[in-house]
Write a protein that holds these residues in place. Structure first.
Motif, PDB file in Angstrom:
ATOM      1  N   ILE A  86       0.836  -1.204   0.000  1.00  0.00           N
ATOM      2  CA  ILE A  86       0.000   0.000   0.000  1.00  0.00           C
ATOM      3  C   ILE A  86       0.875   1.260   0.000  1.00  0.00           C
ATOM      4  O   ILE A  86       0.634   2.188  -0.778  1.00  0.00           O
ATOM      5  N   VAL A  87       1.889   1.284   0.844  1.00  0.00           N
ATOM      6  CA  VAL A  87       2.780   2.452   0.912  1.00  0.00           C
ATOM      7  C   VAL A  87       3.474   2.678  -0.430  1.00  0.00           C
ATOM      8  O   VAL A  87       3.554   3.814  -0.921  1.00  0.00           O
ATOM      9  N   ALA A  88       3.962   1.605  -1.047  1.00  0.00           N
ATOM     10  CA  ALA A  88       4.610   1.736  -2.356  1.00  0.00           C
ATOM     11  C   ALA A  88       3.629   2.275  -3.392  1.00  0.00           C
ATOM     12  O   ALA A  88       3.997   3.111  -4.235  1.00  0.00           O
ATOM     13  N   GLY A  89       2.380   1.834  -3.349  1.00  0.00           N
ATOM     14  CA  GLY A  89       1.364   2.357  -4.257  1.00  0.00           C
ATOM     15  C   GLY A  89       1.111   3.838  -4.037  1.00  0.00           C
ATOM     16  O   GLY A  89       0.974   4.603  -4.990  1.00  0.00           O
ATOM     17  N   ILE A  90       1.071   4.258  -2.783  1.00  0.00           N
ATOM     18  CA  ILE A  90       0.863   5.673  -2.464  1.00  0.00           C
ATOM     19  C   ILE A  90       2.038   6.507  -2.965  1.00  0.00           C
ATOM     20  O   ILE A  90       1.844   7.596  -3.527  1.00  0.00           O
ATOM     21  N   VAL A  91       3.257   6.002  -2.786  1.00  0.00           N
ATOM     22  CA  VAL A  91       4.436   6.719  -3.295  1.00  0.00           C
ATOM     23  C   VAL A  91       4.314   6.897  -4.809  1.00  0.00           C
ATOM     24  O   VAL A  91       4.518   7.993  -5.335  1.00  0.00           O
ATOM     25  N   GLY A  92       3.974   5.817  -5.508  1.00  0.00           N
ATOM     26  CA  GLY A  92       3.817   5.903  -6.965  1.00  0.00           C
ATOM     27  C   GLY A  92       2.752   6.904  -7.361  1.00  0.00           C
ATOM     28  O   GLY A  92       2.935   7.689  -8.308  1.00  0.00           O
ATOM     29  N   LEU A  93       1.640   6.905  -6.654  1.00  0.00           N
ATOM     30  CA  LEU A  93       0.548   7.836  -6.947  1.00  0.00           C
ATOM     31  C   LEU A  93       0.986   9.283  -6.726  1.00  0.00           C
ATOM     32  O   LEU A  93       0.755  10.152  -7.579  1.00  0.00           O
ATOM     33  N   LEU A  94       1.625   9.544  -5.597  1.00  0.00           N
ATOM     34  CA  LEU A  94       2.058  10.910  -5.288  1.00  0.00           C
ATOM     35  C   LEU A  94       3.098  11.413  -6.289  1.00  0.00           C
ATOM     36  O   LEU A  94       3.023  12.563  -6.735  1.00  0.00           O
ATOM     37  N   VAL A  95       4.061  10.571  -6.629  1.00  0.00           N
ATOM     38  CA  VAL A  95       5.067  10.975  -7.614  1.00  0.00           C
ATOM     39  C   VAL A  95       4.396  11.283  -8.950  1.00  0.00           C
ATOM     40  O   VAL A  95       4.710  12.286  -9.601  1.00  0.00           O
ATOM     41  N   THR A  96       3.455  10.444  -9.339  1.00  0.00           N
ATOM     42  CA  THR A  96       2.767  10.648 -10.614  1.00  0.00           C
ATOM     43  C   THR A  96       1.997  11.962 -10.629  1.00  0.00           C
ATOM     44  O   THR A  96       2.146  12.773 -11.551  1.00  0.00           O
ATOM     45  N   VAL A  97       1.185  12.168  -9.618  1.00  0.00           N
ATOM     46  CA  VAL A  97       0.298  13.331  -9.595  1.00  0.00           C
ATOM     47  C   VAL A  97       1.059  14.631  -9.312  1.00  0.00           C
ATOM     48  O   VAL A  97       0.811  15.649  -9.967  1.00  0.00           O
ATOM     49  N   LEU A  98       1.997  14.587  -8.377  1.00  0.00           N
ATOM     50  CA  LEU A  98       2.660  15.825  -7.959  1.00  0.00           C
ATOM     51  C   LEU A  98       3.886  16.192  -8.795  1.00  0.00           C
ATOM     52  O   LEU A  98       4.205  17.378  -8.913  1.00  0.00           O
ATOM     53  N   LEU A  99       4.569  15.203  -9.349  1.00  0.00           N
ATOM     54  CA  LEU A  99       5.823  15.485 -10.040  1.00  0.00           C
ATOM     55  C   LEU A  99       5.790  15.199 -11.539  1.00  0.00           C
ATOM     56  O   LEU A  99       6.262  16.002 -12.342  1.00  0.00           O
ATOM     57  N   GLU A 100       5.266  14.051 -11.927  1.00  0.00           N
ATOM     58  CA  GLU A 100       5.369  13.639 -13.325  1.00  0.00           C
ATOM     59  C   GLU A 100       4.317  14.294 -14.224  1.00  0.00           C
ATOM     60  O   GLU A 100       4.653  14.811 -15.285  1.00  0.00           O
ATOM     61  N   ILE A 101       3.065  14.246 -13.836  1.00  0.00           N
ATOM     62  CA  ILE A 101       2.011  14.831 -14.675  1.00  0.00           C
ATOM     63  C   ILE A 101       2.256  16.310 -14.944  1.00  0.00           C
ATOM     64  O   ILE A 101       2.141  16.747 -16.100  1.00  0.00           O
ATOM     65  N   PRO A 102       2.629  17.115 -13.931  1.00  0.00           N
ATOM     66  CA  PRO A 102       2.906  18.526 -14.239  1.00  0.00           C
ATOM     67  C   PRO A 102       4.034  18.713 -15.261  1.00  0.00           C
ATOM     68  O   PRO A 102       3.971  19.616 -16.098  1.00  0.00           O
ATOM     69  N   ARG A 103       5.048  17.864 -15.234  1.00  0.00           N
ATOM     70  CA  ARG A 103       6.139  17.993 -16.194  1.00  0.00           C
ATOM     71  C   ARG A 103       5.711  17.557 -17.596  1.00  0.00           C
ATOM     72  O   ARG A 103       6.095  18.174 -18.583  1.00  0.00           O
ATOM     73  N   HIS A 104       4.914  16.509 -17.659  1.00  0.00           N
ATOM     74  CA  HIS A 104       4.369  16.116 -18.962  1.00  0.00           C
ATOM     75  C   HIS A 104       3.510  17.249 -19.531  1.00  0.00           C
ATOM     76  O   HIS A 104       3.606  17.570 -20.719  1.00  0.00           O
ATOM     77  N   ASN A 105       2.692  17.849 -18.691  1.00  0.00           N
ATOM     78  CA  ASN A 105       1.851  18.963 -19.149  1.00  0.00           C
ATOM     79  C   ASN A 105       2.710  20.126 -19.640  1.00  0.00           C
ATOM     80  O   ASN A 105       2.394  20.751 -20.657  1.00  0.00           O
ATOM     81  N   ARG A 106       3.762  20.419 -18.913  1.00  0.00           N
ATOM     82  CA  ARG A 106       4.658  21.507 -19.309  1.00  0.00           C
ATOM     83  C   ARG A 106       5.313  21.210 -20.662  1.00  0.00           C
ATOM     84  O   ARG A 106       5.398  22.093 -21.520  1.00  0.00           O
ATOM     85  N   LEU A 107       5.757  19.977 -20.859  1.00  0.00           N
ATOM     86  CA  LEU A 107       6.384  19.607 -22.134  1.00  0.00           C
ATOM     87  C   LEU A 107       5.389  19.705 -23.284  1.00  0.00           C
ATOM     88  O   LEU A 107       5.735  20.146 -24.383  1.00  0.00           O
ATOM     89  N   GLU A 108       4.172  19.290 -23.024  1.00  0.00           N
ATOM     90  CA  GLU A 108       3.167  19.324 -24.084  1.00  0.00           C
ATOM     91  C   GLU A 108       2.739  20.757 -24.423  1.00  0.00           C
ATOM     92  O   GLU A 108       2.450  21.071 -25.563  1.00  0.00           O
ATOM     93  N   ARG A 109       2.726  21.599 -23.422  1.00  0.00           N
ATOM     94  CA  ARG A 109       2.336  22.993 -23.612  1.00  0.00           C
ATOM     95  C   ARG A 109       3.464  23.827 -24.228  1.00  0.00           C
ATOM     96  O   ARG A 109       3.245  24.577 -25.167  1.00  0.00           O
ATOM     97  N   ASN A 110       4.660  23.691 -23.666  1.00  0.00           N
ATOM     98  CA  ASN A 110       5.755  24.590 -24.012  1.00  0.00           C
ATOM     99  C   ASN A 110       6.777  23.990 -24.962  1.00  0.00           C
ATOM    100  O   ASN A 110       7.690  24.686 -25.385  1.00  0.00           O
ATOM    101  N   GLY A 111       6.671  22.704 -25.237  1.00  0.00           N
ATOM    102  CA  GLY A 111       7.633  22.067 -26.131  1.00  0.00           C
ATOM    103  C   GLY A 111       8.859  21.550 -25.400  1.00  0.00           C
ATOM    104  O   GLY A 111       8.926  21.525 -24.174  1.00  0.00           O
ATOM    105  N   LYS A 112       9.817  21.170 -26.179  1.00  0.00           N
ATOM    106  CA  LYS A 112      11.034  20.539 -25.664  1.00  0.00           C
ATOM    107  C   LYS A 112      11.779  21.477 -24.726  1.00  0.00           C
ATOM    108  O   LYS A 112      12.004  22.646 -25.034  1.00  0.00           O
ATOM    109  N   ASN A 113      12.147  20.915 -23.578  1.00  0.00           N
ATOM    110  CA  ASN A 113      12.928  21.651 -22.599  1.00  0.00           C
ATOM    111  C   ASN A 113      13.830  20.649 -21.888  1.00  0.00           C
ATOM    112  O   ASN A 113      13.334  19.746 -21.194  1.00  0.00           O
ATOM    113  N   ALA A 114      15.120  20.795 -22.060  1.00  0.00           N
ATOM    114  CA  ALA A 114      16.079  19.817 -21.527  1.00  0.00           C
ATOM    115  C   ALA A 114      15.988  19.672 -20.016  1.00  0.00           C
ATOM    116  O   ALA A 114      16.062  18.556 -19.489  1.00  0.00           O
TER     117      ALA A 114
END
Length: 149
Positions: A86-114
């Motif tokens: 359960i804890v590992a699942g929560i870690v995965g969920l938090l990383v996805t929602v708080l860190l990864e999705i915002p970066r994917h959105n930024r890349l899709e909106r603003n284009g390539k950024n190293a």
């Protein structure tokens, strides 16, 4: 076969599927983001985003959330296994929602950024490790349950 054992087998298939997916993303897909040209980048990322729902997003979110019903309706396993899953699942969920999705959105909106791509790769490591932990725990659950059968 008992329903609880069947639930564990379905969970195992999902967990091991996601293990392959997350390592493929970490080692191949995310590094490839840096190799796409700037002019094609937004179209590339949009294509990527539109095509990952079934093979990546649905199984990913399932592995974050299904450890809870597995702990309630699955076969009896030591409490630490269910808790760690359960804890590992929560870690995965938090990383996805708080860190990864915002970066994917930024890349899709603003284009390539190293730097955003580097963050995407770096911040995906905790999720990669949490999914790996879930798979190890799942293997131990299988051994525990079916070794007693």
């Amino acid at each position: 076969m008992e329903t609880s054992h069947l639930l564990l087998l379905v969970w195992s298939a999902l967990s091991f599927w996601e293990l392959g997916q997350i390592w493929f993303a970490q080692i191949v897909i995310y590094p490839l983001f840096a190799r796409v040209g700037e002019l094609e980048y937004v179209a590339y990322h949009r294509f990527y985003s539109r095509h990952i729902a079934l093979p990546v997003i649905l199984p990913g979110f399932a592995t974050f959330l299904l450890p809870i019903p597995l702990s309630l309706y699955g076969p009896a396993v030591p409490g630490w296994m269910s808790s760690a899953n359960i804890v590992a699942g929560i870690v995965g969920l938090l990383v996805t929602v708080l860190l990864e999705i915002p970066r994917h959105n930024r890349l899709e909106r603003n284009g390539k950024n190293a730097s955003t791509i580097a963050e995407l790769i770096r911040y995906n490591w905790p999720r990669t490790l949490s999914v790996s932990a879930q798979s190890m725990i799942t293997f131990l659950m299988l051994v525990h349950v079916f070794d007693q059968a």
